[in-house]
Design a protein around this motif. Structure first.
Motif, PDB file in Angstrom:
ATOM      1  N   MET A  33      15.758   8.965 -12.554  1.00 17.08           N
ATOM      2  CA  MET A  33      14.808   8.025 -13.146  1.00 17.08           C
ATOM      3  C   MET A  33      13.459   8.061 -12.414  1.00 17.08           C
ATOM      4  O   MET A  33      12.405   8.061 -13.042  1.00 17.08           O
ATOM      5  N   SER A  34      13.492   8.093 -11.095  1.00 11.45           N
ATOM      6  CA  SER A  34      12.220   8.143 -10.366  1.00 11.45           C
ATOM      7  C   SER A  34      11.542   9.500 -10.542  1.00 11.45           C
ATOM      8  O   SER A  34      10.318   9.585 -10.581  1.00 11.45           O
ATOM      9  N   ASN A  37       9.643   9.409 -13.723  1.00  5.38           N
ATOM     10  CA  ASN A  37       8.428   8.616 -13.539  1.00  5.38           C
ATOM     11  C   ASN A  37       7.337   9.463 -12.886  1.00  5.38           C
ATOM     12  O   ASN A  37       6.188   9.472 -13.342  1.00  5.38           O
ATOM     13  N   ASN A  40       5.984  12.275 -15.171  1.00  3.47           N
ATOM     14  CA  ASN A  40       5.112  11.821 -16.247  1.00  3.47           C
ATOM     15  C   ASN A  40       3.658  11.707 -15.817  1.00  3.47           C
ATOM     16  O   ASN A  40       2.765  11.921 -16.627  1.00  3.47           O
ATOM     17  N   LYS A  41       3.403  11.373 -14.564  1.00  4.77           N
ATOM     18  CA  LYS A  41       2.022  11.103 -14.136  1.00  4.77           C
ATOM     19  C   LYS A  41       1.068  12.277 -14.348  1.00  4.77           C
ATOM     20  O   LYS A  41       0.039  12.111 -15.007  1.00  4.77           O
ATOM     21  N   ASP A  44       0.772  13.004 -18.059  1.00  2.04           N
ATOM     22  CA  ASP A  44       0.024  11.946 -18.748  1.00  2.04           C
ATOM     23  C   ASP A  44      -1.477  12.143 -18.569  1.00  2.04           C
ATOM     24  O   ASP A  44      -2.252  11.950 -19.504  1.00  2.04           O
ATOM     25  N   ASP A 120       6.459   6.150 -25.061  1.00  2.93           N
ATOM     26  CA  ASP A 120       7.426   7.141 -25.520  1.00  2.93           C
ATOM     27  C   ASP A 120       7.792   6.795 -26.952  1.00  2.93           C
ATOM     28  O   ASP A 120       7.889   5.625 -27.311  1.00  2.93           O
ATOM     29  N   ARG A 129       5.770  12.009 -25.988  1.00  2.40           N
ATOM     30  CA  ARG A 129       5.019  11.110 -25.110  1.00  2.40           C
ATOM     31  C   ARG A 129       3.645  10.980 -25.739  1.00  2.40           C
ATOM     32  O   ARG A 129       3.037  11.972 -26.145  1.00  2.40           O
ATOM     33  N   ARG A 154       8.076  18.290 -19.335  1.00  2.00           N
ATOM     34  CA  ARG A 154       8.399  17.141 -18.484  1.00  2.00           C
ATOM     35  C   ARG A 154       9.883  17.150 -18.111  1.00  2.00           C
ATOM     36  O   ARG A 154      10.248  16.945 -16.961  1.00  2.00           O
TER      37      ARG A 154
END
Length: 173
Positions: A33-34, A37, A40-41, A44, A120, A129, A154
């Motif tokens: 999960m982390s 995260n 994604n940065k 993004d 999302d 995304r 991703r």
């Protein structure tokens, strides 16, 4: 006596390995999960830059909107993984004005936020995304640009990082 010792040893090993296994599963899940995260940065930011480039080509936020202009988007292929890129220009009410796809509306809880809105979504059973940008419209009102890409790169990055968390590779320098 050896049977009692063996069963005691088995019992103690179960007490030791069961919590370790549960801890390993929890660590793997939270690591994944982390990792998602953090993965994604940078993607993004690249998606935001593409959206801003598309807005510039379409003249959004200026006095010279060119909604039917053909825009060119930079290729974003990494190691053979090519993600599809979609965009939609619409009114905040959802009236389609331009674009190469009909993208889903951003979640309602993001509607009141200002600046780029990342979310999302799904398009034709494909996970995407998406970033949403708002611009003032010529003659008043507002226009919305949504730029989305599929999430293959991703996921590949997240899986690679997770693989190194679960089975670390030690390399000597």
């Amino acid at each position: 006596m050896t049977e009692d010792t063996h069963s005691l040893r088995t019992h103690l090993m179960n007490w030791l390995f069961t919590p370790l296994f549960v801890l390993w599963i929890f660590s793997t899940a939270s690591g994944y999960m982390s990792t998602l995260n953090f993965a994604n940065k940078p993607y993004d930011l690249a998606l935001l830059e593409r959206a801003q480039a598309a807005a510039d080509q379409l003249g959004l936020g200026s006095n010279t909107e060119r909604l039917h202009a053909k825009i060119t988007l930079a290729e974003n292929t990494i190691a053979g993984i090519k993600d599809s890129v979609y965009y939609t220009v619409s009114t905040p009410e959802g009236k389609f004005l331009a674009g190469n796809a009909h993208l889903p509306r951003p979640p309602a809880f993001l509607a009141k936020k200002s600046g780029p809105l990342f979310s999302d979504a799904e398009r034709k059973s494909e996970k995407i995304r998406m970033v949403t940008l708002h611009y003032p419209r010529v003659g008043g009102g507002e226009i919305m640009l949504q730029m989305a890409e599929t999430i293959g790169k991703r996921q590949d990055l997240a899986r690679g990082i997770l693989g190194n968390i679960v089975i670390p590779r030690y390399c000597s320098s």
